[in-house]
Design a protein around this motif. Structure first.
Motif, PDB file in Angstrom:
ATOM      1  N   LEU A 150       0.724  -1.453  -0.203  1.00 38.10           N
ATOM      2  CA  LEU A 150       0.063   0.197  -0.047  1.00 38.10           C
ATOM      3  C   LEU A 150       1.021   1.425  -0.277  1.00 38.10           C
ATOM      4  O   LEU A 150       0.574   2.089  -0.506  1.00 38.10           O
ATOM      5  CB  LEU A 150      -0.816   0.183   1.068  1.00 38.10           C
ATOM      6  N   ASN A 151       1.847   1.510   0.676  1.00 40.08           N
ATOM      7  CA  ASN A 151       3.035   2.385   1.015  1.00 40.08           C
ATOM      8  C   ASN A 151       3.701   2.618  -0.500  1.00 40.08           C
ATOM      9  O   ASN A 151       4.061   3.296  -0.623  1.00 40.08           O
ATOM     10  CB  ASN A 151       3.994   2.328   1.833  1.00 40.08           C
ATOM     11  N   SER A 152       4.330   1.663  -1.175  1.00 40.67           N
ATOM     12  CA  SER A 152       4.268   1.695  -2.347  1.00 40.67           C
ATOM     13  C   SER A 152       3.522   2.049  -3.617  1.00 40.67           C
ATOM     14  O   SER A 152       3.980   3.231  -4.428  1.00 40.67           O
ATOM     15  CB  SER A 152       4.688   0.650  -2.876  1.00 40.67           C
ATOM     16  N   GLU A 153       2.238   1.952  -3.838  1.00 40.22           N
ATOM     17  CA  GLU A 153       1.208   2.649  -4.579  1.00 40.22           C
ATOM     18  C   GLU A 153       1.198   3.790  -4.442  1.00 40.22           C
ATOM     19  O   GLU A 153       1.035   4.634  -5.400  1.00 40.22           O
ATOM     20  CB  GLU A 153       0.287   1.992  -4.339  1.00 40.22           C
ATOM     21  N   ASN A 154       1.699   4.736  -3.002  1.00 38.73           N
ATOM     22  CA  ASN A 154       1.580   6.173  -2.491  1.00 38.73           C
ATOM     23  C   ASN A 154       2.671   7.269  -3.308  1.00 38.73           C
ATOM     24  O   ASN A 154       3.533   6.986  -3.586  1.00 38.73           O
ATOM     25  CB  ASN A 154       0.436   6.689  -1.498  1.00 38.73           C
TER      26      ASN A 154
END
Length: 72
Positions: free
Chosen positions: A68-72
């Motif tokens: 999830l953090n890599s998508e932001n």
């Protein structure tokens, strides 16, 4: 001169009931509508809740959090 023989008196009464129902509906509809106040949760918040409930393991939580953090 206006002549009224009362032939449509019933219709007049029906319109009063319609207006009364409309006014009651306006003032007594729920102001606190649940779907308007529903806070849209972020995917990370949902993930945290699932981890807190024990639905997912720590490893699954950390892996999903990285994704999830890599998508932001």
């Amino acid at each position: 001169m206006h002549f009224y023989d009362g032939s449509f008196g019933g219709m007049h009464l029906i319109w009063w009931f319609i207006w009364l129902a409309f006014i009651v509906w306006i003032f007594f509809i729920p102001i606190d509508i649940p779907y308007q106040k529903a806070k849209k949760e972020s995917p990370l918040e949902i993930l945290k809740k699932r981890f807190a409930k024990g639905e997912i393991s720590r490893e699954e939580f950390e892996e999903s959090k990285k994704i999830l953090n890599s998508e932001n």
